[in-house]
Design a protein around this motif. Structure first.
Motif, PDB file in Angstrom:
ATOM      1  N   ASP A   7      -2.675   4.965   3.733  1.00  0.00           N
ATOM      2  CA  ASP A   7      -3.040   3.559   3.542  1.00  0.00           C
ATOM      3  C   ASP A   7      -4.314   3.430   2.707  1.00  0.00           C
ATOM      4  N   HIS A  33      -1.300   9.013   8.143  1.00  0.00           N
ATOM      5  CA  HIS A  33      -0.850   7.732   7.603  1.00  0.00           C
ATOM      6  C   HIS A  33      -2.043   6.832   7.265  1.00  0.00           C
ATOM      7  N   THR A  92       4.079   4.930   9.137  1.00  0.00           N
ATOM      8  CA  THR A  92       3.248   3.947   9.806  1.00  0.00           C
ATOM      9  C   THR A  92       3.474   4.035  11.320  1.00  0.00           C
ATOM     10  N   GLU A 108       0.793  -1.236   0.000  1.00  0.00           N
ATOM     11  CA  GLU A 108       0.000   0.000   0.000  1.00  0.00           C
ATOM     12  C   GLU A 108       0.826   1.287   0.000  1.00  0.00           C
ATOM     13  N   HIS A 109       1.989   1.302   0.641  1.00  0.00           N
ATOM     14  CA  HIS A 109       2.763   2.553   0.687  1.00  0.00           C
ATOM     15  C   HIS A 109       3.362   2.867  -0.684  1.00  0.00           C
TER      16      HIS A 109
HETATM   17 ZN   LIG Z   1       0.552   1.875   6.294  1.00  0.00          ZN
END
Ligand SMILES: [Zn+2]
Length: 301
Positions: free
Chosen positions: A241, A237, A191, A80-81
């Motif tokens: 995501d 964050h 994160t 996802e990042h």
């Molecule tokens: Zn994340």
């Protein structure tokens, strides 16, 4: 309707780092690709090369990160990042070669991926991609967690988190998400995790690569890191995501996202909901354009 040109990266680039969960070194090589290729992983392991396209059909797990699989035992997790960085820069076509089952965590944010792509440059392709527009509200709910998308001409988000922690109680953030806001206000957010959870995760073989170099670590009443990148870095964050997870749809999208305590599972559920509806709508509009032609042809016979 506005059309958007497909894009790829101008030259290949390599990112090396460790996997957040495995703690092992990972090399990710990104290569330019032809229009229509999409975003595709090639996983090199034990002398074999396995193709795993980034698509909703290939999402196999959302419990600690978003994980893709090939239908068998081959998986790539924590996509996802990297995906949020690709999405922000409009990259629709790219080959992603990887030598481990996890995308490197880098500094815990999307910034290193974004900077890598900026460094090599972006190639605009002549082919276009049609953005997804939401025609009516859609939502997914899991207990007191929910994720909604409302029709909007732009992409924006209202995100609320509410953890049992003095710094993360009732934190909300609303913002428009254009490319520059994503790049400056969302992609650098790292994160985060709770110190008390680390032991439990590591006992399960997870978060073995987690450290203050790649995560905001929360103690009982504060955090271990010397400083945060934003005062509300954690909710930012969560937005990162969400964008990375929705990017699995493979098309740009517009809408007002409203999230409360959501996460990867709800993100992917909403993406499935959107795609089933959008695909249905597009099929219907395609058919409705066709019907008069068929009717006319039949009438003339
Ligand atoms: Zn994340």
């Amino acid at each position: 309707m506005q059309t958007i040109h497909r894009k790829t990266i101008r030259e290949s680039l390599t990112l090396k780092g460790i996997g957040l969960h495995s703690g092992k070194t990972v090399t990710l090589r990104m290569h330019p690709a032809e229009a229509g290729t999409g975003l595709v992983f090639f996983l090199y392991r034990n002398g074999s090369k396995v193709r795993i396209p980034i698509s909703l059909d290939h999402v196999v797990d959302t419990s600690n990160a978003t994980t893709l699989g090939d239908g068998g035992s081959n998986r790539v997790q924590t996509i996802e990042h990297m995906l949020a960085a690709l999405y922000t820069q409009g990259i629709t076509d790219c080959i992603l070669e990887i030598d481990a089952v996890e995308v490197p965590i880098m500094d815990g944010s999307s910034r290193p991926f974004w900077e890598g792509i900026q460094g090599t440059g972006i190639q605009t392709l002549s082919e276009t991609v049609e953005p997804i527009r939401i025609s009516h509200p859609m939502w997914v709910v899991d207990g007191d967690k929910y994720l909604v998308i409302l029709p909007s001409d732009e992409l924006k988000v209202t995100y609320h988190i509410d953890f049992n922690h003095p710094l993360l109680k009732g934190q909300s953030y609303t913002t428009v998400l254009d490319d520059s806001i994503l790049a400056t206000d969302i992609l650098p957010a790292r994160t985060f995790g709770f110190l008390k959870d680390v032991e439990a995760l590591q006992a399960r073989g997870l978060a073995l690569g987690g450290s203050l170099d790649n995560a905001v670590v929360l103690t009982e009443d504060g955090y271990l890191n010397e400083s945060l990148r934003y005062e509300n870095e954690c909710v930012r964050h969560k937005i990162l995501d969400l964008i990375g997870d929705l990017a699995v749809m493979g098309r740009p999208f517009y809408g007002h996202l409203i999230a409360s305590k959501a996460g990867h599972a709800l993100d992917i559920s909403l993406a499935k909901c959107i795609m089933s509806k959008v695909t249905g709508d597009e099929l219907t509009s395609f058919k409705s354009k066709r019907i008069p032609l068929f009717a006319k042809k039949e009438a003339s016979q």
